[in-house]
Design a protein around this motif. Structure first.
Motif, mmCIF file in Angstrom:
data_model
loop_
_atom_site.group_PDB
_atom_site.id
_atom_site.type_symbol
_atom_site.label_atom_id
_atom_site.label_comp_id
_atom_site.label_asym_id
_atom_site.label_seq_id
_atom_site.Cartn_x
_atom_site.Cartn_y
_atom_site.Cartn_z
ATOM 1 N N UNK A 191 -2.631 -41.305 17.576
ATOM 2 C CA UNK A 191 -1.917 -41.129 18.498
ATOM 3 C C UNK A 191 -0.802 -40.268 18.308
ATOM 4 N N UNK A 192 -1.432 -39.296 19.654
ATOM 5 C CA UNK A 192 -0.112 -38.125 19.879
ATOM 6 C C UNK A 192 0.351 -37.846 21.060
ATOM 7 N N UNK A 193 0.983 -37.968 20.959
ATOM 8 C CA UNK A 193 2.692 -38.035 21.669
ATOM 9 C C UNK A 193 3.539 -36.781 21.848
ATOM 10 N N UNK A 194 3.629 -36.241 23.321
ATOM 11 C CA UNK A 194 3.341 -34.647 23.581
ATOM 12 C C UNK A 194 5.544 -34.787 24.480
ATOM 13 N N UNK A 195 6.029 -35.093 23.081
ATOM 14 C CA UNK A 195 7.259 -34.798 25.073
ATOM 15 C C UNK A 195 8.291 -33.440 24.198
ATOM 16 N N UNK A 196 9.399 -33.555 25.181
ATOM 17 C CA UNK A 196 11.014 -32.828 24.630
ATOM 18 C C UNK A 196 11.908 -33.814 25.067
ATOM 19 N N UNK A 197 12.735 -33.242 24.308
ATOM 20 C CA UNK A 197 14.708 -34.133 24.066
ATOM 21 C C UNK A 197 15.264 -34.195 25.105
ATOM 22 N N UNK A 198 15.019 -33.455 26.567
ATOM 23 C CA UNK A 198 15.829 -33.711 27.698
ATOM 24 C C UNK A 198 14.821 -34.485 28.922
ATOM 25 N N UNK A 199 13.333 -35.350 28.478
ATOM 26 C CA UNK A 199 12.472 -35.661 29.377
ATOM 27 C C UNK A 199 13.358 -37.075 29.245
ATOM 28 N N UNK A 234 20.622 -24.617 24.298
ATOM 29 C CA UNK A 234 20.787 -24.394 23.917
ATOM 30 C C UNK A 234 20.516 -24.923 22.096
ATOM 31 N N UNK A 235 21.139 -26.048 22.000
ATOM 32 C CA UNK A 235 20.820 -26.661 20.640
ATOM 33 C C UNK A 235 19.422 -27.433 20.263
ATOM 34 N N UNK A 236 18.797 -26.939 20.918
ATOM 35 C CA UNK A 236 17.491 -27.680 21.667
ATOM 36 C C UNK A 236 16.547 -28.036 20.200
ATOM 37 N N UNK A 237 16.650 -27.283 19.537
ATOM 38 C CA UNK A 237 16.090 -28.101 17.981
ATOM 39 C C UNK A 237 16.998 -29.014 17.115
ATOM 40 N N UNK A 242 17.589 -34.704 16.176
ATOM 41 C CA UNK A 242 19.078 -36.144 16.372
ATOM 42 C C UNK A 242 18.384 -37.264 16.981
ATOM 43 N N UNK A 243 17.224 -37.200 17.678
ATOM 44 C CA UNK A 243 16.021 -38.462 18.766
ATOM 45 C C UNK A 243 15.350 -38.253 17.686
ATOM 46 N N UNK A 244 14.757 -37.962 17.017
ATOM 47 C CA UNK A 244 14.091 -38.317 15.501
ATOM 48 C C UNK A 244 15.031 -39.501 14.277
ATOM 49 N N UNK A 245 15.868 -39.059 14.587
ATOM 50 C CA UNK A 245 16.723 -40.225 14.156
ATOM 51 C C UNK A 245 17.007 -41.157 14.339
ATOM 52 N N UNK A 246 18.174 -40.753 15.585
ATOM 53 C CA UNK A 246 18.217 -42.092 16.571
ATOM 54 C C UNK A 246 17.377 -43.345 17.291
ATOM 55 N N UNK A 247 16.103 -42.919 16.986
ATOM 56 C CA UNK A 247 14.632 -43.465 17.472
ATOM 57 C C UNK A 247 13.842 -44.297 16.432
ATOM 58 N N UNK A 248 13.781 -43.619 15.196
ATOM 59 C CA UNK A 248 13.367 -43.847 14.123
ATOM 60 C C UNK A 248 12.189 -43.817 14.833
ATOM 61 N N UNK A 249 11.759 -42.414 14.536
ATOM 62 C CA UNK A 249 10.281 -41.785 14.944
ATOM 63 C C UNK A 249 9.902 -41.813 13.702
ATOM 64 N N UNK A 250 9.201 -42.616 13.151
ATOM 65 C CA UNK A 250 8.614 -42.297 11.872
ATOM 66 C C UNK A 250 7.258 -41.993 12.108
ATOM 67 N N UNK A 251 6.085 -41.192 11.897
ATOM 68 C CA UNK A 251 4.900 -40.713 11.450
ATOM 69 C C UNK A 251 5.577 -38.889 11.477
ATOM 70 N N UNK A 252 4.298 -37.778 11.980
ATOM 71 C CA UNK A 252 4.423 -36.824 11.647
ATOM 72 C C UNK A 252 4.932 -36.237 12.712
#
Length: 310
Positions: A191-199, A234-237, A242-252
């Motif tokens: 299941x491929x989720x295409x996203x970005x942190x300002x969305x 400016x701090x995109x990466x 931070x989003x990966x950690x905050x929402x516990x996005x387990x996976x690749x």
């Protein structure tokens, strides 16, 4: 009154901090930065001169009127401006939502205001108690060492075990097929989720619906791949991590900087045979081949399960 030397130092600090803050691509970002600098240093001066005296004399009404009240007001405006800045980065279809003001990003951007507020009171005390300076420097030094030690332990020990289920795809991949060539994906539906942190819609799916989807597919031969692109922030990466950690996005996870984004997404649209692409977007893939080019979102769990026959 502030001394001449103190005024020069204050102006110098504002110029240095301002140079880093006003480099934005948004009118709201520029206004928020200028607002925070101006009001922040005004609060610093007020606290250093009058606020600390009112606090020491326990004149609480005066403290609220000249210090705490103005701080709450200017901080609220700063968060409001930074929230609009965030919404602007989310794309032309994004709309302002008051709930954004309760989330982390605008408060992280406005953090200079409470820092300058506290520093004003601290400096106001120290300038009338010179002997306290040595004690303050010593205490700050000890706390700094303790803080760094705690951070190091968390970063290198606890964090590793907590995020054992989060993995990152290493290398540069120009196509989805090349990205999924890793043996870990072989023979499995992804299941491929295409996203970005300002969305905003992306984050809503993570927060409100993704946990239920993962619980529903627990035990199934199903993997998750999150593909994120760099944003204008400016701090995109750092925000991505931070989003990966905050929402516990387990996976690749895979992250595409700006110089690689155009090529990758052009090939992705070509492979998926789609003419338009909006965030978030979902695919179901197996063995590098796109089975479902426009898969249901996590909020459409029933449709996704029916589509996959599970």
């Amino acid at each position: 009154m502030m001394k001449k030397g103190e005024t020069v130092i204050l102006i110098g600090l504002s110029l240095v901090l301002g140079g880093g803050l006003v480099i934005t691509q948004s009118v709201y970002g520029l206004l928020a930065s200028l607002w925070m600098l101006g009001t922040g240093f005004a609060l610093f001066g007020i606290n250093a001169i009058a606020g600390i005296k009112a606090l020491a004399a326990r004149q609480w009404t005066l403290v609220v009127r000249i210090s705490l009240g103005p701080f709450i007001g200017v901080y609220t405006v700063a968060v409001w401006l930074f929230t609009h800045y965030w919404v602007g980065l989310s794309g032309p279809e994004a709309q302002f939502d008051w709930r954004f003001m309760l989330e982390g990003f605008p408060h992280e951007q406005a953090v200079m205001l409470p820092i300058l507020y506290g520093l004003g009171l601290t400096y106001g005390y120290l300038r009338t108690h010179p002997r306290a300076i040595a004690w303050t420097v010593g205490i700050v030094g000890v706390l700094g060492l303790l803080g760094f030690g705690t951070w190091a332990i968390w970063e290198f020990r606890v964090a590793d075990s907590r995020h054992a289920d989060v993995q990152f795809v290493e290398g540069e991949f120009r196509t989805l097929e090349a990205l999924l060539a890793d043996p870990a994906f072989a023979g499995k539906r992804v299941y491929v989720d295409v996203w970005h942190s300002s969305c905003k819609p992306c984050l809503q799916q993570f927060r409100d619906h993704l946990p239920a989807l993962k619980e529903s597919f627990e035990g199934e031969d199903f993997m998750y791949l999150y593909i994120a692109r760099e944003t204008s922030h400016p701090n995109s990466r750092d925000r991505w991590l931070s989003v990966i950690e905050d929402y516990h996005l387990s996976g690749w996870h895979a992250y595409y900087p700006k110089d690689e984004t155009e090529t990758f997404f052009a090939e992705l649209m070509k492979q998926a045979e789609i003419s338009q692409f909006a965030f978030p977007h979902y695919f179901v893939v197996q063995d590098g081949q796109i089975l479902v080019p426009d898969a249901p979102r996590p909020s459409q769990l029933a449709e996704l399960r029916e589509l996959l026959g599970v």
